[in-house]
Design a protein around this motif. Structure first.
Motif, PDB file in Angstrom:
ATOM      1  N   GLY A 177      -9.206  25.399  -6.296  1.00  0.00           N
ATOM      2  CA  GLY A 177      -9.875  26.038  -5.169  1.00  0.00           C
ATOM      3  C   GLY A 177      -8.905  26.399  -4.060  1.00  0.00           C
ATOM      4  N   ARG A 178      -7.915  25.535  -3.815  1.00  0.00           N
ATOM      5  CA  ARG A 178      -6.910  25.831  -2.784  1.00  0.00           C
ATOM      6  C   ARG A 178      -6.096  27.063  -3.181  1.00  0.00           C
ATOM      7  NH1 ARG A 178      -4.689  22.712   1.412  1.00  0.00           N
ATOM      8  NH2 ARG A 178      -3.321  24.068   2.621  1.00  0.00           N
ATOM      9  N   TYR A 184      -8.460  19.729  -2.500  1.00  0.00           N
ATOM     10  CA  TYR A 184      -8.128  20.978  -1.805  1.00  0.00           C
ATOM     11  C   TYR A 184      -7.204  20.705  -0.622  1.00  0.00           C
ATOM     12  CZ  TYR A 184      -8.968  25.430   0.652  1.00  0.00           C
ATOM     13  OH  TYR A 184      -8.821  26.636   1.282  1.00  0.00           O
ATOM     14  N   SER A 204     -13.683  22.668   3.178  1.00  0.00           N
ATOM     15  CA  SER A 204     -12.992  22.339   1.930  1.00  0.00           C
ATOM     16  C   SER A 204     -13.924  21.718   0.892  1.00  0.00           C
ATOM     17  CB  SER A 204     -11.831  21.375   2.219  1.00  0.00           C
ATOM     18  OG  SER A 204     -12.309  20.163   2.767  1.00  0.00           O
ATOM     19  N   THR A 248      -8.203  30.254  -2.891  1.00  0.00           N
ATOM     20  CA  THR A 248      -8.299  30.672  -1.493  1.00  0.00           C
ATOM     21  C   THR A 248      -7.022  31.372  -1.056  1.00  0.00           C
ATOM     22  OG1 THR A 248      -9.751  28.800  -1.007  1.00  0.00           O
ATOM     23  CG2 THR A 248      -8.716  29.878   0.863  1.00  0.00           C
ATOM     24  N   LEU A 282     -13.564  30.298   1.940  1.00  0.00           N
ATOM     25  CA  LEU A 282     -14.371  29.158   2.360  1.00  0.00           C
ATOM     26  C   LEU A 282     -15.308  29.572   3.490  1.00  0.00           C
ATOM     27  CD1 LEU A 282     -11.852  26.168   2.375  1.00  0.00           C
ATOM     28  CD2 LEU A 282     -13.282  27.014   0.520  1.00  0.00           C
ATOM     29  N   ALA A 305     -15.166  23.840  -2.095  1.00  0.00           N
ATOM     30  CA  ALA A 305     -14.178  24.413  -3.006  1.00  0.00           C
ATOM     31  C   ALA A 305     -14.690  24.484  -4.441  1.00  0.00           C
ATOM     32  CB  ALA A 305     -12.878  23.606  -2.942  1.00  0.00           C
TER      33      ALA A 305
END
Length: 513
Positions: free
Chosen positions: A306-307, A69, A325, A310, A317, A328
């Protein structure tokens, strides 16, 4: 996550299953050898998955996805280096250690060190204390990871989750020793493998697929889709951003840290004595690497996903924690699946973390009971007393790590775990490798190597943390000192006797013909 009856029931069944295995295993423990090495009776898959599961820590799911992430593709090398450690442990270290250990009755790697380096007290005491120290540090990261998952599942406080996790793991390790650890790790390992194969592709798909993920990552930082971050330059005293540490030079230290540091870790290397048959060492390295590399790649790419999720507003988060992080993977899984399925995902994450924690606890108990209590405090202690003391040491280790993990978890879980691995690299690799393959390695060289490695890594780690960033992982400095000390001091002292070298199968070969 909102608490409900089904969630409590599923996790309760999982914990009760672990305890049941511990109770079953306790009936098989008759001697110290049973408690420490499961009677040297582990079959191929139990042995192979045990090696993978002991390496597969909080780093594998929470730390690895959290690192993905934060850093993107430049840290993808971790996904080769970590699985490689399983192969290195089994093939380069384990093949010969198992052969010598079976013939000479070793219960711990300290037995090998004291035999190979003809030092019943010095090298045994130093390596046992060092092993306990690094295992305690490493175990703190595991407790943090377990508590993060339980907090997410039940909405309970971090401290409550910490106490629950400590009680469960400690109980079944005390009861069944390596029998309980090995069979629980087989169950947990299979859960992890199957779970990741199902969950990770769904998380990646929910983020828009790999092509879309790379497009979004490159928009955040073009270097996120490169194989490494740019080198430091004289005008730049450090990386251009805190996450941009994975330069080509750093990746060299990353290779040694993960591929050899983990391979020599006390809670990993000691398992090689428990295999039932020497034939396992032919195919187990390939099996362990192949399984683990697939799992690691899927989890890291889930961190990338996950990044992106987001960025796209699909997940948020948590706030009020110092390591957001690292959530994630679990948050991405919760988004991709209905709530009841995500409970199973939480159990999978627990399985990954607990499979390392239990072996670390047993290692600490074993090293204290067998290598310190039996060898230094009460050499005439009965076998049953040694087993009792080992169990008591397991409970004490749980209390110590509970206290160490009580404060807020670290900013990034993987870094704390790397700290433990770094000390393993700096202290164990040179004496172990030289002892197995270099006939000129001496007792004095091994003691100086281990001591200077520990001191060098400690000083470099302090410098990195409190003074100035370093271009490589701090443990590399300690590792270099360890190697130099082993070579220089060994050449300056008397060569070991031929009897010692033959008894310990020392030489430039993996398997004696």
């Amino acid at each position: 996550m909102e608490l409900n009856f089904e969630m409590v029931a599923i996790v309760a069944v999982y914990f009760l299953g672990l305890m049941a295995v511990g109770a079953w295993a306790s009936r098989k423990v008759k001697t110290s050898e049973d408690y420490i090495l499961a009677g040297r009776n582990l079959g191929f898959w139990v042995f192979t998955i045990l090696i993978v599961a002991c390496i597969c820590s909080g780093m594998t799911i929470l730390g690895t996805s959290g690192l993905g992430y934060v850093t993107g593709w430049p840290t993808i090398w971790e996904q080769v280096f970590v699985p490689l450690s399983a192969a290195v442990c089994i093939l380069l270290f384990g093949t010969k250690l198992h052969a010598v250990g079976s013939e000479r009755g070793y219960l711990t790697v300290q037995d090998y060190f004291s035999d190979r380096f003809y030092s019943q007290n010095g090298i045994r005491g130093l390596s046992a204390i060092t092993g306990i120290l690094v295992s305690l540090i490493y175990m703190v990261g595991q407790y943090v990871a377990i508590s993060m998952v339980l907090s997410w599942l039940f909405g309970i406080s971090y401290h409550t989750a910490l106490i629950i996790s400590a009680l469960i793991v400690t109980a079944y390790v005390i009861m069944g020793g390596l029998y309980a650890v090995a069979w629980n790790n087989l169950i947990q390992g299979m859960m992890l493998i199957i779970g990741v194969l199902i969950v990770a592709p769904a998380v990646i798909y929910s983020a828009g697929g790999l092509t879309h993920i790379n497009t979004v990552l490159s928009g955040i930082d073009p270097n996120f889709v490169q194989p490494w971050f740019p080198d430091w330059y004289p005008e730049a005293p450090g990386p251009y951003a805190g996450y941009a540490f994975a330069t080509p030079l750093f990746l060299v230290s990353f290779f040694f840290l993960l591929s050899f540091g983990l391979a020599s870790a006390p809670h990993v290397i000691n398992n090689v004595f428990a295999a039932r048959d020497s034939k396992y060492f032919k195919w187990a390295p390939l099996a362990a690497f192949s399984i683990y590399v697939v799992v690691m790649y899927l989890i890291k790419i889930s961190g990338f996903a996950g990044r992106v999720m987001t960025t796209q507003g699909q997940i948020t988060l948590p706030t009020g924690v110092s390591n957001p992080s690292d959530y994630a993977f679990v948050l991405g899984a919760e988004y991709a699946f209905p709530s009841i399925i995500s409970v199973f995902i939480g159990v999978i994450v627990l399985a990954a973390v607990m499979s390392t924690t239990d072996r670390l606890m047993l290692t600490i108990g074993t090293y204290f009971g067998w290598d310190i209590y039996k060898r230094f405090l009460r050499p005439d202690a009965r076998d049953s007393t040694v087993t009792f003391v080992s169990r008591a040491a397991v409970a004490t280790a749980a209390l110590l790590t509970l206290a160490m993990a009580w404060s807020n978890p670290p900013a990034l879980l993987a870094w704390l775990i790397w700290m433990g691995i770094g000390l393993m690299l700096a202290c164990y690799v040179a004496p172990l490798f030289a002892g197995l393959y270099w006939r000129r390695a001496t007792r004095e060289g091994a003691i100086f190597s281990m001591a200077l490695g520990l001191a060098g890594a400690g000083v470099a780690g302090y410098w990195y943390q409190f003074v100035h960033p370093l271009p490589v992982h701090f443990s590399l400095y300690g590792f270099v000192l360890s190697v130099v000390a082993m070579v220089v001091v060994s050449l300056a002292t008397s060569k070991p006797s031929d009897e010692v070298l033959e008894n310990t199968m020392t030489g430039l070969y993996i398997r004696r013909k």
